[in-house]
Scaffold this active site. Structure first.
Site, PDB file in Angstrom:
ATOM      1  N   ASN A  15      39.909  34.495  47.095  1.00 26.98           N
ATOM      2  CA  ASN A  15      40.076  33.166  46.473  1.00 26.98           C
ATOM      3  C   ASN A  15      40.366  32.103  47.531  1.00 26.98           C
ATOM      4  O   ASN A  15      39.861  30.977  47.443  1.00 26.98           O
ATOM      5  CB  ASN A  15      41.174  33.200  45.414  1.00 26.98           C
ATOM      6  N   ILE A  93      57.018  37.557  42.385  1.00 29.36           N
ATOM      7  CA  ILE A  93      57.604  36.729  41.336  1.00 29.36           C
ATOM      8  C   ILE A  93      58.518  35.721  42.009  1.00 29.36           C
ATOM      9  O   ILE A  93      59.312  36.077  42.883  1.00 29.36           O
ATOM     10  CB  ILE A  93      58.356  37.612  40.322  1.00 29.36           C
ATOM     11  N   ASN A 108      48.428  28.650  40.047  1.00 24.86           N
ATOM     12  CA  ASN A 108      48.193  30.086  40.192  1.00 24.86           C
ATOM     13  C   ASN A 108      46.878  30.449  39.515  1.00 24.86           C
ATOM     14  O   ASN A 108      46.458  29.769  38.578  1.00 24.86           O
ATOM     15  CB  ASN A 108      49.335  30.866  39.530  1.00 24.86           C
ATOM     16  N   HIS A 110      45.106  33.744  37.574  1.00 25.37           N
ATOM     17  CA  HIS A 110      45.477  35.033  36.989  1.00 25.37           C
ATOM     18  C   HIS A 110      44.239  35.639  36.336  1.00 25.37           C
ATOM     19  O   HIS A 110      43.524  34.949  35.601  1.00 25.37           O
ATOM     20  CB  HIS A 110      46.586  34.816  35.959  1.00 25.37           C
ATOM     21  N   THR A 142      55.326  27.910  35.966  1.00 26.39           N
ATOM     22  CA  THR A 142      56.663  27.590  35.466  1.00 26.39           C
ATOM     23  C   THR A 142      57.526  28.832  35.652  1.00 26.39           C
ATOM     24  O   THR A 142      57.070  29.828  36.211  1.00 26.39           O
ATOM     25  CB  THR A 142      56.622  27.217  33.968  1.00 26.39           C
ATOM     26  N   LEU A 145      56.697  34.022  33.588  1.00 28.74           N
ATOM     27  CA  LEU A 145      55.656  34.752  34.330  1.00 28.74           C
ATOM     28  C   LEU A 145      54.281  34.523  33.701  1.00 28.74           C
ATOM     29  O   LEU A 145      54.065  34.827  32.527  1.00 28.74           O
ATOM     30  CB  LEU A 145      55.979  36.259  34.350  1.00 28.74           C
TER      31      LEU A 145
END
Ligand code: GAR
Length: 216
Positions: A15, A93, A108, A110, A142, A145
């Site tokens: 990425n 995390i 992020n 995912h 935020t 998770l």
């Protein structure tokens, strides 16, 4: 003024490579000024070194607590005062205090159709549940998770006989399309978060983010 990007990664870095490619062809609305990894062996560090991008290694194994790791990480990030911090396969995390410090500047990616399958092993979970589609989502980070507001989401059909690796490969291809897109929207000021709702060009986005469509 050129907008500054810091990339955080833990592994292969495909990425990051897609963002770098966009930057090399002038298609990224900012410059990648620093790549930080928590793992010395991360392939993404080698990609950055070859591209003459500054790197930092902050090995989480050298820290007794998550707070201490995140404090050092935050200090290094702050040293370049970035407009955006891009988590690109960063498998840590983050603490609430870290997330609060960079709120609204942390993206992020995912590999699932959030809110489905936060956490790990997303591809296998989609296969096990007999889903017809899987995909990837870019979202602001935020304290929850994989729970922050979604910017863009790409759907990938699940094919009969799919394995988690085959599915992951196809999803990765769309990840490489949607992440530079989301980064550019952020850096050009097209995204705004008000009262928990994300707007793009002043229009509220669906909770799952803008639905990505493959170019025709
Ligand atoms: C990507 O599939 C990304 O979506 C995922 O890790 C992979 C990193 O690949 N991220 C997460 O699972 C975060 N929870 P890359 O190193 O080749 O970019």
């Amino acid at each position: 003024m050129t907008r500054r990007i810091v990339v955080l990664l833990s592994g292969r870095g495909s990425n990051f490579q897609s963002l770098l490619n966009a930057s090399l062809t002038g298609e990224l609305s900012g410059s990648i000024d620093l790549v930080i990894s928590n793992r010395p062996q991360a392939g993404g560090l080698a990609i950055a070194n070859n591209a003459n991008i500054d790197t930092a290694l902050i090995d989480h194994q050298a820290y007794a607590t998550r707070d201490a790791f995140d404090a050092d990480l935050a200090g290094v990030i702050d040293s370049v005062t970035p407009d955006l911090i891009v988590l690109a396969g960063f498998m840590r995390i983050l603490t609430q205090s870290f997330v609060s410090q960079f709120a609204g500047r942390l993206l992020n990616i995912h590999p699932s159709l959030l809110p489905l399958y936060p956490g790990l092993n997303t591809h296998q979970r989609a296969l096990d549940n007999g889903d017809t589609h899987a995909g990837a989502t870019v979202h602001y980070v935020t304290g929850e998770l994989d729970g922050g507001p979604s910017v863009i989401q790409a759907k990938v059909p699940i094919e009969s006989g799919d394995t988690k690796d085959r599915l992951a490969d196809r999803i990765l291809q769309v990840e490489h399309q949607i992440y530079p897109q989301a980064v550019n929207w952020h850096l050009s000021g097209r995204l705004a978060l008000r009262n928990g709702v994300l707007y793009k060009d002043s229009v509220p986005l669906p909770a799952t983010g803008e639905l990505w469509r493959a170019p025709q």
